[in-house]
Design a protein around this motif. Structure first.
Motif, PDB file in Angstrom:
ATOM      1  N   VAL A 178       0.862  -1.191   0.000  1.00  0.00           N
ATOM      2  CA  VAL A 178       0.000   0.000   0.000  1.00  0.00           C
ATOM      3  C   VAL A 178       0.891   1.231   0.000  1.00  0.00           C
ATOM      4  O   VAL A 178       1.878   1.314   0.743  1.00  0.00           O
ATOM      5  CB  VAL A 178      -0.932   0.028   1.225  1.00  0.00           C
ATOM      6  N   VAL A 179       0.569   2.183  -0.859  1.00  0.00           N
ATOM      7  CA  VAL A 179       1.269   3.466  -0.912  1.00  0.00           C
ATOM      8  C   VAL A 179       0.339   4.533  -0.316  1.00  0.00           C
ATOM      9  O   VAL A 179      -0.787   4.709  -0.770  1.00  0.00           O
ATOM     10  CB  VAL A 179       1.675   3.826  -2.352  1.00  0.00           C
ATOM     11  N   ASP A 180       0.849   5.189   0.719  1.00  0.00           N
ATOM     12  CA  ASP A 180       0.075   6.244   1.402  1.00  0.00           C
ATOM     13  C   ASP A 180       0.808   7.562   1.193  1.00  0.00           C
ATOM     14  O   ASP A 180       1.885   7.793   1.760  1.00  0.00           O
ATOM     15  CB  ASP A 180      -0.041   5.921   2.878  1.00  0.00           C
ATOM     16  N   LYS A 181       0.255   8.408   0.357  1.00  0.00           N
ATOM     17  CA  LYS A 181       0.867   9.705   0.083  1.00  0.00           C
ATOM     18  C   LYS A 181       0.144  10.867   0.780  1.00  0.00           C
ATOM     19  O   LYS A 181       0.466  12.035   0.558  1.00  0.00           O
ATOM     20  CB  LYS A 181       0.889   9.964  -1.420  1.00  0.00           C
ATOM     21  N   THR A 182      -0.839  10.541   1.577  1.00  0.00           N
ATOM     22  CA  THR A 182      -1.614  11.588   2.243  1.00  0.00           C
ATOM     23  C   THR A 182      -0.916  11.996   3.534  1.00  0.00           C
ATOM     24  O   THR A 182      -0.738  11.160   4.439  1.00  0.00           O
ATOM     25  CB  THR A 182      -3.035  11.092   2.553  1.00  0.00           C
ATOM     26  N   PRO A 183      -0.462  13.212   3.632  1.00  0.00           N
ATOM     27  CA  PRO A 183       0.211  13.644   4.866  1.00  0.00           C
ATOM     28  C   PRO A 183      -0.794  13.741   6.006  1.00  0.00           C
ATOM     29  O   PRO A 183      -1.999  13.943   5.793  1.00  0.00           O
ATOM     30  CB  PRO A 183       0.776  15.018   4.498  1.00  0.00           C
ATOM     31  N   PRO A 184      -0.329  13.566   7.219  1.00  0.00           N
ATOM     32  CA  PRO A 184      -1.267  13.693   8.353  1.00  0.00           C
ATOM     33  C   PRO A 184      -1.779  15.129   8.478  1.00  0.00           C
ATOM     34  O   PRO A 184      -1.084  16.093   8.114  1.00  0.00           O
ATOM     35  CB  PRO A 184      -0.401  13.301   9.552  1.00  0.00           C
TER      36      PRO A 184
END
Length: 326
Positions: free
Chosen positions: A305-311
């Motif tokens: 899984v690639v998560d590019k959403t910053p917190p």
């Protein structure tokens, strides 16, 4: 995209992968035909050596029957009952016939004018209606029929009672058709063409030991590498091996090249960097090995899984006490 959605998509990718990749597992099979030298023997033994022979799938022959045994890379065929492929005449001649006309055996047949019996020195002989002919120098023989005669004066003869008679003779001719048998002799040759379907290559095997399944990556340095490692093995020593990978349906890439040793060989740690070409969400990396004879291993795969959403930045409410102090 929440974590549950990402995990579900990853599982769907893995399911699609394992239900559609069976076509990749194949071996190198071939069909060839070979015509062996002709022989005067109808039963023959012939050999055929095929490097790296693994198995024989089917064997057929153009004529007669074929059985075989295998020893290493060599196949020994036993060929029998084939049809004649070529014949060479070694002597004799074919059957034939010819006509004979006015053949005279040279025999004189005597008679007198007054009776048909021999008496004293007077002779009477009857010519046969047919005679046997041959075989002559050409091998012809048969039966000829009487056709005509030439009559001649033979002089006088004395009968038993002492009276004199005029004596004649006739030479008769014979005609007909005579034949000769087929006396030809031959040397016969036999030739077999074998068609062989065989397998001459082992399928390479791959075992992926990393990365872990369901790994989460980002574009942040230190968290953006998918490290691939494992082992490959091909029992066909000397085969050229190419380890390949593919992310989803993107272009196939080469991971590593090896030369088969027959034993297990390591896939060096190889880092696939997550960059702008890999979108956020669930993905599958597929890894396999191909040899230079058409053999392709099964697929090793990992979903990630690639998560590019910053917190999101934290928010703070104002303290009423601080407000009163102001």
């Amino acid at each position: 995209m929440n974590k549950a959605s990402k995990t579900l998509l990853a599982l769907l990718f893995v399911f699609a992968l394992f239900t559609n990749n069976s076509y990749l597992q194949k071996v190198s099979a071939a069909t060839q035909s070979r015509t062996f030298p002709e022989s005067t023997s109808q039963s023959q033994t012939a050999t055929w050596t095929i490097p790296n022979l693994k198995s024989v799938n089917s064997v057929s022959v153009n004529t007669g029957t074929v059985t075989y045994t295998i020893s290493g890379d060599t196949i020994t065929f036993t060929l029998k009952n084939g049809s004649i492929s070529r014949s060479v005449q070694t002597g004799g001649s074919p059957a034939d016939s010819k006509s004979i006309s006015n053949y005279s055996p040279g025999t004189r047949y005597f008679y007198t004018n007054h009776n048909s019996a021999s008496s004293g020195s007077c002779s009477y002989t009857t010519a046969p209606s047919s005679i046997s002919y041959g075989p002559d120098s050409g091998g012809y023989s048969g039966t000829l029929s009487k056709t005509e005669g030439i009559h001649n004066y033979a002089g006088t003869c004395t009968k038993a009672d002492g009276s004199q008679q005029t004596q004649y003779y006739a030479n008769y001719s014979y005609s007909g058709t005579v034949t000769k048998p087929d006396t030809r002799t031959y040397t016969y040759y036999y030739q077999y063409t074998v068609t062989l379907n065989y397998t001459d290559n082992s399928v390479p095997v791959i075992n992926i030991t990393s990365p872990a399944n369901n790994q989460t990556l980002s574009e942040v340095s230190g968290h953006n590498k998918l490290s691939i490692s494992g082992t490959v093995q091909d029992t066909d020593v000397g085969d050229s091996l190419t380890v390949k990978y593919q992310i989803n349906s993107k272009a196939v890439q080469t991971l590593q090249t090896l030369t088969a040793t027959g034993s297990s060989q390591n896939i060096n740690n190889y880092d696939i960097l997550v960059d702008g070409s890999i979108s956020e969400g669930s993905h599958v990396v597929k890894v396999w090995v191909e040899d230079d004879k058409g053999g392709i291993s099964s697929i090793g795969s990992r979903n990630f899984v690639v998560d590019k959403t910053p917190p999101a930045a934290p928010t703070f409410s104002e303290d009423p006490i601080c407000q009163r102090r102001n």
